[in-house]
Design a protein around this motif. Sequence first.
Motif, mmCIF file in Angstrom:
data_model
loop_
_atom_site.group_PDB
_atom_site.id
_atom_site.type_symbol
_atom_site.label_atom_id
_atom_site.label_comp_id
_atom_site.label_asym_id
_atom_site.label_seq_id
_atom_site.Cartn_x
_atom_site.Cartn_y
_atom_site.Cartn_z
ATOM 1 N N VAL A 186 3.454 11.636 5.502
ATOM 2 C CA VAL A 186 2.248 10.832 5.571
ATOM 3 C C VAL A 186 2.635 9.409 5.915
ATOM 4 O O VAL A 186 3.535 8.825 5.310
ATOM 5 C CB VAL A 186 1.493 10.881 4.222
ATOM 6 N N SER A 187 1.952 8.847 6.889
ATOM 7 C CA SER A 187 2.347 7.541 7.404
ATOM 8 C C SER A 187 1.828 6.414 6.521
ATOM 9 O O SER A 187 1.103 5.539 6.961
ATOM 10 C CB SER A 187 1.822 7.380 8.829
ATOM 11 N N VAL A 188 2.168 6.468 5.263
ATOM 12 C CA VAL A 188 1.804 5.408 4.323
ATOM 13 C C VAL A 188 3.084 4.975 3.627
ATOM 14 O O VAL A 188 3.655 5.726 2.842
ATOM 15 C CB VAL A 188 0.763 5.891 3.299
ATOM 16 N N GLY A 189 3.555 3.804 3.891
ATOM 17 C CA GLY A 189 4.783 3.338 3.271
ATOM 18 C C GLY A 189 4.522 2.660 1.955
ATOM 19 O O GLY A 189 3.397 2.437 1.548
ATOM 20 N N ARG A 190 5.567 2.330 1.263
ATOM 21 C CA ARG A 190 5.415 1.616 0.001
ATOM 22 C C ARG A 190 4.899 0.201 0.269
ATOM 23 O O ARG A 190 5.296 -0.454 1.220
ATOM 24 C CB ARG A 190 6.752 1.527 -0.720
ATOM 25 N N ALA A 191 4.047 -0.222 -0.597
ATOM 26 C CA ALA A 191 3.573 -1.601 -0.480
ATOM 27 C C ALA A 191 4.741 -2.549 -0.678
ATOM 28 O O ALA A 191 5.615 -2.340 -1.506
ATOM 29 C CB ALA A 191 2.475 -1.869 -1.497
ATOM 30 N N TYR A 201 6.904 5.927 -8.900
ATOM 31 C CA TYR A 201 5.708 5.257 -9.403
ATOM 32 C C TYR A 201 5.916 3.749 -9.361
ATOM 33 O O TYR A 201 6.929 3.232 -9.847
ATOM 34 C CB TYR A 201 5.407 5.696 -10.845
ATOM 35 N N LEU A 202 4.942 3.044 -8.783
ATOM 36 C CA LEU A 202 4.994 1.595 -8.681
ATOM 37 C C LEU A 202 3.703 0.994 -9.228
ATOM 38 O O LEU A 202 2.620 1.556 -9.035
ATOM 39 C CB LEU A 202 5.169 1.148 -7.223
ATOM 40 N N ILE A 203 3.827 -0.147 -9.891
ATOM 41 C CA ILE A 203 2.653 -0.909 -10.289
ATOM 42 C C ILE A 203 2.278 -1.812 -9.118
ATOM 43 O O ILE A 203 2.975 -2.779 -8.816
ATOM 44 C CB ILE A 203 2.918 -1.743 -11.549
ATOM 45 N N ASP A 204 1.202 -1.470 -8.424
ATOM 46 C CA ASP A 204 0.785 -2.234 -7.254
ATOM 47 C C ASP A 204 0.081 -3.518 -7.658
ATOM 48 O O ASP A 204 0.315 -4.590 -7.084
ATOM 49 C CB ASP A 204 -0.135 -1.378 -6.379
ATOM 50 N N SER A 205 -0.800 -3.432 -8.652
ATOM 51 C CA SER A 205 -1.522 -4.611 -9.117
ATOM 52 C C SER A 205 -2.117 -4.314 -10.484
ATOM 53 O O SER A 205 -2.200 -3.154 -10.901
ATOM 54 C CB SER A 205 -2.621 -5.020 -8.129
ATOM 55 N N VAL A 206 -2.536 -5.355 -11.172
ATOM 56 C CA VAL A 206 -3.176 -5.224 -12.475
ATOM 57 C C VAL A 206 -4.450 -6.060 -12.466
ATOM 58 O O VAL A 206 -4.421 -7.251 -12.128
ATOM 59 C CB VAL A 206 -2.249 -5.684 -13.618
ATOM 60 N N ALA A 207 -5.558 -5.434 -12.800
ATOM 61 C CA ALA A 207 -6.836 -6.140 -12.902
ATOM 62 C C ALA A 207 -7.242 -6.193 -14.369
ATOM 63 O O ALA A 207 -6.959 -5.263 -15.136
ATOM 64 C CB ALA A 207 -7.905 -5.433 -12.076
ATOM 65 N N ARG A 230 0.720 2.998 -7.723
ATOM 66 C CA ARG A 230 1.098 3.480 -6.397
ATOM 67 C C ARG A 230 2.072 4.633 -6.551
ATOM 68 O O ARG A 230 3.110 4.487 -7.221
ATOM 69 C CB ARG A 230 1.746 2.347 -5.611
ATOM 70 N N ILE A 231 1.763 5.770 -5.954
ATOM 71 C CA ILE A 231 2.561 6.981 -6.130
ATOM 72 C C ILE A 231 3.050 7.452 -4.767
ATOM 73 O O ILE A 231 2.260 7.626 -3.830
ATOM 74 C CB ILE A 231 1.731 8.087 -6.804
ATOM 75 N N THR A 232 4.356 7.657 -4.655
ATOM 76 C CA THR A 232 4.953 8.148 -3.415
ATOM 77 C C THR A 232 5.875 9.323 -3.721
ATOM 78 O O THR A 232 6.570 9.318 -4.742
ATOM 79 C CB THR A 232 5.770 7.047 -2.709
ATOM 80 N N PRO A 233 5.900 10.335 -2.889
ATOM 81 C CA PRO A 233 6.829 11.454 -3.107
ATOM 82 C C PRO A 233 8.261 11.046 -2.798
ATOM 83 O O PRO A 233 8.511 10.186 -1.949
ATOM 84 C CB PRO A 233 6.326 12.524 -2.126
ATOM 85 N N LEU A 238 3.271 17.888 -2.353
ATOM 86 C CA LEU A 238 3.230 16.568 -2.983
ATOM 87 C C LEU A 238 2.181 15.687 -2.318
ATOM 88 O O LEU A 238 1.844 15.872 -1.145
ATOM 89 C CB LEU A 238 4.602 15.900 -2.912
ATOM 90 N N LEU A 239 1.683 14.718 -3.074
ATOM 91 C CA LEU A 239 0.663 13.780 -2.615
ATOM 92 C C LEU A 239 1.253 12.377 -2.490
ATOM 93 O O LEU A 239 2.294 12.069 -3.074
ATOM 94 C CB LEU A 239 -0.508 13.736 -3.596
ATOM 95 N N GLU A 240 0.537 11.528 -1.750
ATOM 96 C CA GLU A 240 0.891 10.113 -1.668
ATOM 97 C C GLU A 240 -0.385 9.297 -1.723
ATOM 98 O O GLU A 240 -1.384 9.641 -1.082
ATOM 99 C CB GLU A 240 1.645 9.807 -0.380
ATOM 100 N N GLY A 241 -0.372 8.225 -2.502
ATOM 101 C CA GLY A 241 -1.558 7.400 -2.585
ATOM 102 C C GLY A 241 -1.567 6.555 -3.841
ATOM 103 O O GLY A 241 -0.513 6.194 -4.377
#
Length: 734
Positions: free
Chosen positions: A29-34, A168-174, A185-188, A195-198
Motif C-alpha cells: 500500500v502506497s502509504v508511508g510512515r508519517a 505502532y506510532l503515535i501520530d498526534s494527541v488531541a 499510526r499502524i504499519t505492517p 495485514l492492514l495499514e492506516g
Amino acid sequence: MAKRKVVYGLVCWIGLLLGLAVCPARGEVSVGRASSPHQEYAPDSVLTHIFRAATLYATEVEEYKADLYLKGLVQIHKRNRILKYIPSMFRFEKGVDDYIHESISKMHYTAPSIYDRKILAAASTFPGGDSRFLDVVDFLKFNLYAPSIMEDKVLSPLNEESSVHYNYLIDSVAYHRDGKVYKLRITPRYPSTQLLEGSCWISSNDWTIRYLDFRGKYDLVTFHVTMRMGDTPQTKYLPQMMTLNVVFKFLRNNVEMDYSGWLDYEEVKFRDKDAEPVTWRTKDQSHYDLTNSYTLICDTTRLMHDRDSFARIRPLPLSDREDSLYRAYDKRHRVRPEDTLRVEPTKFRRNLVLLGQMGDALISSYNIDINKVGNISCSPLINPLLVSYSHRNGIAYRQEFKYNKLFHNGRLLHLVPQIGYNFTKKEFYAKLDGEYVYNPRKHGAIYLSVGNGNRIYSSVVLDQLQAQPDSTFSFDGLELDYFKDVYLNLSHNIEIINGLTLWTGVSMHWRHAVNGTPEVAERVQLKYNSFAPRVRVEWTPGMYYYYANGNRKVNVGSRYPTFILDYEQGIRLLDYSGEYERLEISAEQRIRIRGLHTIAYHIGGGFFTNRDNVYFVDYVDFANRNLPQGWNDDIGGTFQMLDSRWYNSSRHYFRGNMTYETPFLLLYPVSRLLSFVQKERIYAGILFMPHLNPYIELGYGLGTHLFDFGVFIGNEKGKFTSVGCKFTFELFNR
C-alpha cells in the motif's frame, strides 16, 4: 464468427494468466510512515491498555439489530474484452462507464461472530445480472477489536497476538473534555494480504475507537475503508457511518467502486458484566439452535425494485450526479418510435448472431434463475481454471453444472452433472449426483449417484501381492487385469437426532474387463457385478444449527469431530456377483487454534471380511478421486504421491492425515513473496497396509489468489521414493 470468438476467448485467458504471473507484488500500500518530527513509537503502556480493551470489547456487544443503507458508485476507468469473461463480474452496457447501486437491508449480529443480512429493497442502473463484487458485507464485518476481521481474512492490529506483525506510532494527541485522543499510526512490518495499514483514533478515557481509516489488499481488490463509531453509550463500540473505496485491477481493466453506508440501530444488547465473554466454547451447550441469530436472505423475486417506491424510503438524498445516473439510465432504456420500425434481420444475419451466442457460451459463465423452473448455473466450458495437475493423476479437466429447484416448505431438488477428462490416463469420466430433500427439518432426503469410476483390478491380484516379500515387491511384475466400472448408489438420509445422521441404501457396480482377450478370460471372468445394501452413520456431537424460513435446518458447525461408520454387505442378487463385507471407520475435524491458524485432521481405517469368490477392494473413504473438486476437497489432505494402484491392493488399511494452515510460516525472510501469498500449509500423512508399513508423506504448499501449489515427498519404509507437486487454479473460485 463463433470460431473467432472462441479463439479470442482462449487468447484472453492465456493473456490473463501470463499477465498475472508478471504483475507487481500484492499487498503493498502506497502509504508511508508519517515523517513529522513529533512522531514516536507508541509506548508499551498505551499499547497494553489498547490490547486489553480490545480483548474486552471484542465481545462487549452480544447482539444488535440495525437498518443498513448502502449506496455505491461504480466507475470504469479502463476496460477491454477480457472484463466480459471474468466470472461473477458485472454486466455492463456498451459505452457506459458510470453506474449506481443502492440497497436497504436489515442487519442482525449475534456474538461471537454471526452476521446476517436481509435485503429489503434495491435500486440499480446495471442492465442485469448479479455480481459478488456488489456484495460488500465482508467489509461490514470490520470489528477491529476482534482477533481477525472481514470473515477471518485479515489480522486485526489491535489484537495482542497479531501485534508482532505491526509497527505502532503515535501520530498526534488531541485533548478533549473526556481526556486524550491518540491518533495511532499502524504499519505492517512487511507487505501482506493479511495485514492492514492506516490509522485509528482511540480515546484514553475508555480506550475505545472513535474513528478508523485503513487500507489493504486482498485477491485482486485494493480497498480503503473509513468508519465513524457511534457517539452514544449503546453505539460507541459499533460503526455509525462508513465509506469504502474498492479498486479492481485486472489485465488493464480498472473498475472503481465508492460506497457509503449508514447504520441506524434499533436494538443493542450487551453481555452480562459478570458473565464470561461469549465464544463458541462458552456458549450454552444445552441449546444449539441459533435460529434467532440467522434468517435466510429474502427471495430476490420479493425485493422492492420499483424506483419510485425506493425513493420514498431512501434515508439520505441523492446528489445531483447520482440522480443524473438514474435519469441517464431511464433515457437509454426508453422505447423509441424508430425501434418499432427496424427492418427484420435476414436469415444469414440471424445465423451469425446464433453462432456468436454459441461462441459466448463456451467462454462465459451462466447463472439462470427462472421462476417456477429453477436455477441453472455453470462455468465456462473453455476455462483454464477447471484444469488441475498432480503427480498421481497428471493433468485433469473438470466441468460442473448445477440445477436447484426450491419448493414451498423448504423442499429442494438439487442436480449436479459433472464431466471430466484425464489427459495423462486418457480416460473420460461422467457422473450425476441428485438429491431430493422432502423433509428439510430433519435433512430427510433421497440421493442418487451414477457414473463411471476408476479402473480397478479384482481381488485375484491380492493373492499375488501377499505372496511377494516386502523386499522384492513391485507392481510392475504383476499382470493387472483392469476392469471398467459403472456404479449406481441409491440411498435415503435422515437425521435421527441433532448431529446424528443415518444413511441407508444400496450400492451397485457393473464391471467388465478393459481387455476382453482370450488370454485374460483364462485368468479371470470378463464381467463382475455387485449388489450391496449399505449403512452409513455420521455423528457430530454439539452441532449448531438454525432453521431457514422456519422449516429448513442448516447445520453451522461444531467444536467436536465428526465420527463416521460405513458398512456394506455384498449379496448374490445380480449375475456374476459375489459376497463380501466392507467396514470403514473415521473421524475428521477442522480446528481454529488462534487467529487465522487452523489444523485439519482425518484418521480412519477399513477392511474387507467374509469374502466369497472374486470381489473388488473398492473403499469409499480411502479412494483415488478421478474428478478433483479443488484444493480442499478432502479435509486434512490426501496422499498426493501414493501410486493409485495401492488404493485397491489390501484387505485392510489405517491412515492419518493432517494439514496446518497459517498466513505466516517460512516466508518471513522473503517479504516480497508475502504480498502475493495468502496461506502457507504444512502437510503430513501416514498409511499402514501390507508392503507399506508405514508409508509417510510430507508436503509444503502455498495458497495465492491465482493458484494453489504444493510440493510433496513420499517415504516408503524409511526410504524416500518419490517427489512431486500438485497445482490447481484458484482465481475467482473463492
